[in-house]
Design an enzyme around this catalytic site. Structure first.
Site, PDB file in Angstrom:
ATOM      1  N   ASP A  52       0.719  -1.364   0.103  1.00 38.44           N
ATOM      2  CA  ASP A  52      -0.062   0.035  -0.042  1.00 38.44           C
ATOM      3  C   ASP A  52       0.932   1.189  -0.071  1.00 38.44           C
ATOM      4  O   ASP A  52       1.528   1.523   0.997  1.00 38.44           O
ATOM      5  CB  ASP A  52      -0.858  -0.101   1.174  1.00 38.44           C
ATOM      6  CG  ASP A  52      -1.878   1.132   1.369  1.00 38.44           C
ATOM      7  OD1 ASP A  52      -2.010   2.148   0.531  1.00 38.44           O
ATOM      8  OD2 ASP A  52      -2.332   1.358   2.438  1.00 38.44           O
ATOM      9  N   ASP A  54       0.121   4.501  -0.252  1.00 36.48           N
ATOM     10  CA  ASP A  54      -0.780   5.717   0.108  1.00 36.48           C
ATOM     11  C   ASP A  54      -1.458   5.542   1.519  1.00 36.48           C
ATOM     12  O   ASP A  54      -2.034   6.637   1.829  1.00 36.48           O
ATOM     13  CB  ASP A  54      -1.610   6.360  -0.812  1.00 36.48           C
ATOM     14  CG  ASP A  54      -2.683   5.413  -1.321  1.00 36.48           C
ATOM     15  OD1 ASP A  54      -2.916   4.253  -0.627  1.00 36.48           O
ATOM     16  OD2 ASP A  54      -3.502   5.628  -2.244  1.00 36.48           O
ATOM     17  N   ASP A  56      -3.990   3.956   2.401  1.00 37.62           N
ATOM     18  CA  ASP A  56      -5.406   4.031   2.629  1.00 37.62           C
ATOM     19  C   ASP A  56      -5.959   2.606   2.812  1.00 37.62           C
ATOM     20  O   ASP A  56      -7.291   2.180   2.740  1.00 37.62           O
ATOM     21  CB  ASP A  56      -6.219   4.231   1.321  1.00 37.62           C
ATOM     22  CG  ASP A  56      -5.927   3.504   0.002  1.00 37.62           C
ATOM     23  OD1 ASP A  56      -4.940   2.469   0.218  1.00 37.62           O
ATOM     24  OD2 ASP A  56      -6.419   3.710  -1.224  1.00 37.62           O
ATOM     25  N   ASP A  60      -1.881  -1.290  -3.532  1.00 44.39           N
ATOM     26  CA  ASP A  60      -2.011  -0.633  -4.961  1.00 44.39           C
ATOM     27  C   ASP A  60      -0.980  -0.632  -6.094  1.00 44.39           C
ATOM     28  O   ASP A  60       0.216  -1.161  -5.702  1.00 44.39           O
ATOM     29  CB  ASP A  60      -2.390   0.907  -4.701  1.00 44.39           C
ATOM     30  CG  ASP A  60      -1.351   1.408  -3.872  1.00 44.39           C
ATOM     31  OD1 ASP A  60      -0.202   1.385  -3.889  1.00 44.39           O
ATOM     32  OD2 ASP A  60      -1.633   2.074  -2.655  1.00 44.39           O
ATOM     33  N   ASN A 132     -14.899 -14.950 -19.013  1.00 49.20           N
ATOM     34  CA  ASN A 132     -15.842 -15.825 -18.783  1.00 49.20           C
ATOM     35  C   ASN A 132     -17.256 -14.975 -18.437  1.00 49.20           C
ATOM     36  O   ASN A 132     -18.319 -15.383 -18.797  1.00 49.20           O
ATOM     37  CB  ASN A 132     -15.683 -17.021 -17.792  1.00 49.20           C
ATOM     38  CG  ASN A 132     -17.107 -17.747 -17.532  1.00 49.20           C
ATOM     39  OD1 ASN A 132     -17.199 -18.528 -18.256  1.00 49.20           O
ATOM     40  ND2 ASN A 132     -17.599 -17.478 -16.246  1.00 49.20           N
ATOM     41  N   ASP A 316     -22.243 -14.452 -17.182  1.00 47.35           N
ATOM     42  CA  ASP A 316     -21.682 -14.832 -18.098  1.00 47.35           C
ATOM     43  C   ASP A 316     -21.773 -14.331 -19.205  1.00 47.35           C
ATOM     44  O   ASP A 316     -22.750 -13.871 -19.878  1.00 47.35           O
ATOM     45  CB  ASP A 316     -21.894 -16.579 -18.402  1.00 47.35           C
ATOM     46  CG  ASP A 316     -21.271 -17.440 -17.546  1.00 47.35           C
ATOM     47  OD1 ASP A 316     -20.936 -17.054 -16.322  1.00 47.35           O
ATOM     48  OD2 ASP A 316     -20.887 -18.613 -17.717  1.00 47.35           O
ATOM     49  N   ASP A 352      -8.953 -16.144 -16.896  1.00 46.59           N
ATOM     50  CA  ASP A 352      -9.805 -16.811 -15.826  1.00 46.59           C
ATOM     51  C   ASP A 352     -10.474 -17.720 -15.981  1.00 46.59           C
ATOM     52  O   ASP A 352     -11.202 -17.651 -17.473  1.00 46.59           O
ATOM     53  CB  ASP A 352     -10.336 -15.800 -14.903  1.00 46.59           C
ATOM     54  CG  ASP A 352     -11.158 -16.014 -13.721  1.00 46.59           C
ATOM     55  OD1 ASP A 352     -10.258 -16.581 -12.924  1.00 46.59           O
ATOM     56  OD2 ASP A 352     -12.378 -15.890 -13.480  1.00 46.59           O
ATOM     57  N   GLU A 394      -6.381 -20.646 -16.776  1.00 45.32           N
ATOM     58  CA  GLU A 394      -6.951 -21.347 -15.495  1.00 45.32           C
ATOM     59  C   GLU A 394      -8.074 -22.347 -15.950  1.00 45.32           C
ATOM     60  O   GLU A 394      -9.192 -22.221 -16.181  1.00 45.32           O
ATOM     61  CB  GLU A 394      -7.506 -20.402 -14.500  1.00 45.32           C
ATOM     62  CG  GLU A 394      -7.720 -21.124 -13.374  1.00 45.32           C
ATOM     63  CD  GLU A 394      -9.089 -20.337 -12.555  1.00 45.32           C
ATOM     64  OE1 GLU A 394      -9.380 -20.678 -11.303  1.00 45.32           O
ATOM     65  OE2 GLU A 394      -9.857 -19.636 -13.325  1.00 45.32           O
TER      66      GLU A 394
HETATM   67 MG    MG Z   1      -3.391   2.275  -1.348  1.00 47.09          MG
END
Ligand code: MG
Length: 646
Positions: A52, A54, A56, A60, A132, A316, A352, A394
């Site tokens: 992280d 920043d 929050d 990120d 998908n 879908d 995916d 996958e």
């Molecule tokens: Mg962040």
């Protein structure tokens, strides 16, 4: 200039030692050449919980950029990022805008900066692409609310799906008469939900349910039920057995979509999930349950139905008849978005849930995937990408069931690899491991020369490898060493290199725990809604502490990654089994371009020896635990590993 790391050599008794610099690992790579890329190490990271930048509480994109040294130190030459496009969930698998970056994770400029900075370290960026299904965003809302919507064809919609499936009009099913997974949900119509007290009487013998409005006393859910309802936002409600095949309950219902019946509290597979066939109940009348279509059982109204393989929040996508999927509007829209990211510098995609694009119909899915791959690879080559674009599917099935998917894609995750490895380590049986792995590879060969076997331990959808190995650090180090000495393209899942544990039993968040960078620092927990096991995140499990220990799980990963990136025989070699009569000992060679290494692992908790004829057992390039050589006898300590140059 090629650098050769001799990590350990000519040691009679060696303990793994790879004293990389104690911060974030430093340069642990040879710069990958085109021939080195196929066996490169990929790090799978959850953007929302990796780092992280920043404060929050969300990991990120900038957080990744700030920790590229760590990933470089792990030998990674590619990163598979969890979905970064705009979505509504924390995990990102319900994308509502394929063309934008999720603002909670950063900006498009942040993403471009990551691609560029990573490239400087020889690290490629792979996006997670969800083909998908989408989330319920602008496309979906337009499709279900406007018959003339340009997105109407993007989804699997029907106002009478029983008839449409029977008539073969549902392209998504590719000729199947029922889905392999998933169900139909109501998208629009009158009042389909209910709020008030109801009595439910399930006749499991007749597979009917009778619902009656009542003023009788409400009951709480039966925690030891064998049959359940799945209702509105309440979720699981346990029924009470009342004799024979009858199960009943009275409670206050509040649902805006209806309900389903379940015969398992843990599985959503078809056969354990029972619903309707597109009609609503009539109070007081038995309603016949259906397990193959399993649509929501509603309380009235008129319906447009949509199909979802997974959750109702993820409808879908519909690509039409599979043979010409690339002509469908949905395909064109998704491909246009992929073009944008590929042209920005993305070097690979992880796709995916590819077996559900056409409902577990292998030929249809492979045909679709080939069209998708060819389209994306064309874009990649046109922008001057090196070699071919990398793309891994996958296909969550045993190796024997997914091999034919290699007709569509260059790479597939090998789930059987980890299922085999954890089984063998827990049974202390190593001497059939190489044969088993070679058996998997032989299944792929008929479908694609140059297949890229994407090997892994656990991932973001499975209980942690740490749990599967009894939270035993010696076994976790062994598993990492095996992964990084096996043929194929190894994926390291965020936290595995630190010995993380966690199961899905209390929520998927617990297998997606943030990286603890320093002994005393906090971790981002907002994205995970606080569902973080702080008892695991002690000072000792931090990157800082493990970097300073030569025997930590992290140091073992770094050492074996460095060896793999240094010796082409390890990275690119052909595996050959070396027969061994010592049950716990796994032995194989890896050979490439005139270089050969002998790989030895002890899958057991006691020291073992093996007579190794015709091999040099003196020159170690990397080791974990203890090992020794005497004449032609190689001895390995408990859960120990050594790689010997031939
Ligand atoms: Mg962040």
């Amino acid at each position: 200039m090629k650098r050769i790391y001799i990590l350990l050599s000519l040691l009679v008794l060696a303990v793994c030692c790879d004293p990389v610099k104690p911060d974030e690992g430093g340069n642990n790579n040879q710069q990958p050449g085109s021939d080195g890329k196929l066996s490169d190490i990929t790090y799978q990271l959850n953007v929302y919980s990796f780092a992280d930048s920043d404060g929050d509480g969300w990991g990120d994109i900038k957080g990744i950029t700030q920790h590229l040294d760590y990933l470089d130190g792990l030998g990674a030459t590619a990163l598979w990022l969890s979905p970064v496009q705009t979505s509504t969930s924390y995990h990102g698998y319900d994308v509502i805008d394929y063309n934008s970056i999720n603002p909670r994770l950063g900006t498009e400029a942040d993403f471009k900066d990551l691609i560029d900075k990573a490239k400087e370290k020889g690290i490629d960026i792979y996006m997670d692409y969800v083909l998908n299904h989408s989330g319920r965003g602008e496309w979906f809302n337009s499709a279900i609310s406007d018959e003339n919507s340009p997105y109407r064809s993007f989804y699997v919609l029907s106002d009478n799906y029983t008839a449409d499936v029977a008539a073969g009009k549902v392209d998504n099913f590719a000729g199947a008469t029922s889905p392999g997974m998933g169900s139909w949900h109501t998208a629009a119509g009158g009042n389909i939900g209910y709020k008030g007290r109801l009595h439910f009487k399930l006749d499991w013998g007749k597979k009917t349910i009778t619902v009656t409005e009542t003023t009788a006393a409400a009951q709480s859910s039966n925690p030891s039920a064998s049959k359940w309802l799945w209702v509105g936002s309440t979720g699981l409600v346990g029924l009470y057995p009342t004799g024979g095949d009858i199960h009943e309950i009275t409670f206050d219902v509040d649902t805006d979509w209806g309900f389903l019946v379940r015969s398992s509290s843990t599985s959503w597979d078809n056969g354990t999930k029972w619903g309707g066939n597109g009609t609503s109940i009539t109070f007081g009348q038995p309603y016949t349950l259906n397990s193959s279509t399993a649509s929501d059982i509603t309380f009235g109204g008129s319906h447009i139905w949509y199909f979802a393989s997974f959750d109702a929040s993820m409808p879908d996508l519909n690509y039409g008849p599979y043979a010409k999927a690339s002509e469908s509007p949905a395909f064109k829209a998704l491909a246009a978005s992929a073009d944008k990211w590929i042209n920005m510098g993305v070097a690979g995609l992880r796709l995916d849930a590819v077996i559900w694009i056409y409902q577990n119909q292998a030929k249809a899915n492979a045909t679709f995937l080939k069209q998708w791959y060819d389209r994306c690879n064309g874009t990649y080559k046109a922008r001057g990408g090196e070699g071919d674009i990398y793309m891994v599917g996958e296909a969550w099935e045993e190796t024997s069931k997914i091999a034919s998917y290699y007709e569509g894609l260059p790479s597939l995750f090998n789930f059987s690899y980890w299922w085999t490895l954890k089984d063998r380590i827990n049974k202390n049986k190593g001497n059939d491991f190489a044969k088993t792995i070679l058996g998997f590879r032989n299944q792929y060969k008929p479908y694609r020369a140059g297949f890229i076997d994407a090997i892994k331990l656990s991932n973001h959808d499975e209980d942690r490898a740490g749990n599967d190995l009894g939270r035993d650090q010696a076994k976790e180090k062994l598993a990492g060493a095996v992964l990084l000495t096996s043929p194929g393209k190894p994926f390291i899942y965020q936290g595995e290199e630190l010995g993380y544990w966690g199961t899905k039993s209390k929520g998927d968040e617990y297998i997606r725990t943030p990286v603890k960078w320093t002994r005393t620092g906090s971790v981002p927990t907002v994205a995970l809604n606080g569902k973080v096991d702080h008892s695991m995140l002690t000072a000792d499990i931090s990157v800082e502490a493990q970097s300073e220990s030569e025997t930590s799980v992290l140091s073992v990963y770094r050492a074996f990654a460095k060896a793999r990136n240094t010796y082409k025989a390890l990275a690119l070699g052909e595996m050959t089994e070396v027969s061994c009569n010592t049950p716990a000992m796994a032995l194989w060679t890896m050979s490439h371009d005139g270089q050969t290494v002998l790989v030895a692992h002890n899958f057991g908790g006691a020291p073992v020896s093996a007579v190794v004829n015709g091999k040099k057992i003196t020159d170690a390039i990397v080791a974990n635990g203890t090992w020794s050589a005497s004449g032609i006898t190689l001895t390995l300590g408990p859960y120990s590993s050594v790689v010997l140059l031939q």
